[in-house]
Scaffold this motif. Structure first.
Motif, PDB file in Angstrom:
ATOM      1  N   VAL A  25       5.358  -1.024  19.043  1.00 33.92           N
ATOM      2  CA  VAL A  25       4.230  -1.586  18.307  1.00 33.92           C
ATOM      3  C   VAL A  25       4.660  -2.908  17.683  1.00 33.92           C
ATOM      4  O   VAL A  25       5.659  -2.961  16.961  1.00 33.92           O
ATOM      5  N   ARG A  27       4.455  -5.657  14.994  1.00 33.47           N
ATOM      6  CA  ARG A  27       4.022  -5.718  13.598  1.00 33.47           C
ATOM      7  C   ARG A  27       3.848  -7.174  13.183  1.00 33.47           C
ATOM      8  O   ARG A  27       4.771  -7.982  13.346  1.00 33.47           O
ATOM      9  N   THR A  82      -3.840  -5.623   3.058  1.00 29.03           N
ATOM     10  CA  THR A  82      -3.659  -5.938   4.478  1.00 29.03           C
ATOM     11  C   THR A  82      -2.633  -5.012   5.124  1.00 29.03           C
ATOM     12  O   THR A  82      -2.824  -4.507   6.239  1.00 29.03           O
ATOM     13  N   VAL A  85      -4.003  -1.477   5.623  1.00 29.64           N
ATOM     14  CA  VAL A  85      -4.900  -1.397   6.788  1.00 29.64           C
ATOM     15  C   VAL A  85      -4.081  -1.216   8.063  1.00 29.64           C
ATOM     16  O   VAL A  85      -4.414  -0.390   8.933  1.00 29.64           O
ATOM     17  N   TRP A  86      -3.002  -1.979   8.173  1.00 28.27           N
ATOM     18  CA  TRP A  86      -2.152  -1.864   9.378  1.00 28.27           C
ATOM     19  C   TRP A  86      -1.507  -0.482   9.435  1.00 28.27           C
ATOM     20  O   TRP A  86      -1.453   0.143  10.491  1.00 28.27           O
ATOM     21  N   TYR A  87      -0.966  -0.004   8.300  1.00 29.85           N
ATOM     22  CA  TYR A  87      -0.320   1.317   8.280  1.00 29.85           C
ATOM     23  C   TYR A  87      -1.319   2.424   8.586  1.00 29.85           C
ATOM     24  O   TYR A  87      -0.971   3.435   9.218  1.00 29.85           O
ATOM     25  N   ALA A  88      -2.571   2.267   8.135  1.00 31.40           N
ATOM     26  CA  ALA A  88      -3.593   3.279   8.420  1.00 31.40           C
ATOM     27  C   ALA A  88      -3.881   3.361   9.917  1.00 31.40           C
ATOM     28  O   ALA A  88      -4.219   4.431  10.435  1.00 31.40           O
ATOM     29  N   ARG A  89      -3.733   2.240  10.623  1.00 30.77           N
ATOM     30  CA  ARG A  89      -3.944   2.228  12.075  1.00 30.77           C
ATOM     31  C   ARG A  89      -2.718   2.731  12.834  1.00 30.77           C
ATOM     32  O   ARG A  89      -2.809   2.966  14.045  1.00 30.77           O
ATOM     33  N   HIS A  90      -1.607   2.870  12.126  1.00 26.65           N
ATOM     34  CA  HIS A  90      -0.371   3.360  12.753  1.00 26.65           C
ATOM     35  C   HIS A  90       0.157   4.513  11.899  1.00 26.65           C
ATOM     36  O   HIS A  90       1.089   4.347  11.094  1.00 26.65           O
ATOM     37  N   PRO A  91      -0.447   5.685  12.030  1.00 25.55           N
ATOM     38  CA  PRO A  91      -0.117   6.826  11.153  1.00 25.55           C
ATOM     39  C   PRO A  91       1.333   7.286  11.256  1.00 25.55           C
ATOM     40  O   PRO A  91       1.865   7.834  10.291  1.00 25.55           O
TER      41      PRO A  91
END
Length: 314
Positions: A25, A27, A82, A85-91
């Motif tokens: 992924v 980042r 911000t 939001v990114w961490y929420a999309r990458h649990p």
């Protein structure tokens, strides 16, 4: 033929490396790293918990608590949002971060429960044994010199497993992360033991990275009532964080200390002196010494001749 196989093998390795890279992924640079996000979330949840305890008339403090977290870590609310939001999309990444945060919060909760037990006079009893680590606080502490992270304190009451002549050794390893501070702003490490008859204490300045130890022991002050201590890191002119870890508070019963060996040695020496009035001399020298004492006593008892008094004629 061998050369052809070798070339095919090289191509296979290159294709595998590209495949693994493509699976990773990517980042963005604006997203906070895992290590830093762990520290931010840890302080964020503590600040939220503190805000929930303030009365409604002081609700403005909740915002101040959160803003202090952003200032401490050098980020803005936009940076935090911000990244979340990114961490929420990458649990998967968020789960790993929160596992570490939860471990730290659990350790903090255990420390708070210990303080509550102290308040209610129901402290947890220490383990029995001659050499035991009785430390109940955090084993890792990150100090920055800011008001929220400038000290570590502890209070430990004694129990039935503490003895009168116990030795207490508080050990902490210090690691300065951004250069050592000047002597004026060096961390202070102090420990105090309250006895039935008096109090002992010691304090030192931590001027460089390494392991520091404070050891306190009393022979005649009676029962140990309480042990206290703190690490205080004064405010810094520039950021010089310090990590305190490998924290332990060892309790040694007297038979495991040098004092016991010294006491036994002195006791044995006293017995030897009583048994042998002239220690270290051979029998002949002792006999001669006894004869001299006898002669001296006889001469003192013998009457001395009187001197005739004469007067001069004027």
């Amino acid at each position: 033929m061998k050369r052809k196989r070798r070339i095919q093998w090289y191509y296979s390795v290159i294709l595998l490396a590209f495949g693994l890279t493509a699976c990773q992924v990517k980042r963005p640079d604006t997203v906070i790293s895992d290590a830093k996000m762990e520290n931010v979330l840890y302080d964020f949840h503590i600040a939220k918990a503190m805000g929930e305890e303030v009365p409604y008339s002081e609700s403005y403090k909740r915002v101040l608590y959160i803003e202090s977290v952003y200032r401490k870590h050098g980020i803005t609310q936009a940076d935090f949002d911000t990244s979340m939001v990114w961490y929420a999309r990458h649990p998967d990444a968020l789960t790993k971060v929160y596992e570490k945060v939860n471990q730290r919060l659990k350790a903090e909760r255990d420390g708070i429960n210990h303080l509550i037990a102290l308040r209610d006079n129901k402290p947890k009893e220490s383990s029995p044994g001659d050499s035991i680590d009785v430390w109940r606080g955090r084993h890792i502490c990150y100090l920055t010199g800011t008001p929220m992270d400038n000290k570590l304190t502890f209070t430990l009451p004694s129990d039935t497993n503490f003895k009168d002549r116990d030795t207490l050794r508080w050990t902490v390893r210090f690691r300065f992360l951004n250069g050592t501070p000047d002597s004026l702003h060096a961390p202070l490490m102090a420990m105090q033991v309250l006895y039935a008859k008096d109090t002992l204490n010691d304090m030192l300045k931590v001027k460089q990275s390494g392991t520091e130890t404070i050891s306190l022991f009393a022979d005649t002050l009676g029962e140990i009532k309480e042990i206290r201590g703190f690490i205080y890191y004064p405010a810094q002119q520039s950021t010089r964080d310090v990590l305190a870890d490998r924290i332990s508070l060892m309790r040694y019963h007297a038979k495991d200390t040098l004092f016991k060996a010294l006491a036994d040695s002195l006791e044995a020496g006293d017995k030897e002196l009583k048994k042998d009035p002239v220690p270290g001399k051979p029998a002949e020298l002792k006999r001669q010494s006894e004869e001299k004492d006898t002669i001296r006593q006889r001469s003192e008892r013998r009457p001395r001749p009187r001197l005739r008094q004469t007067t001069e004629k004027q």
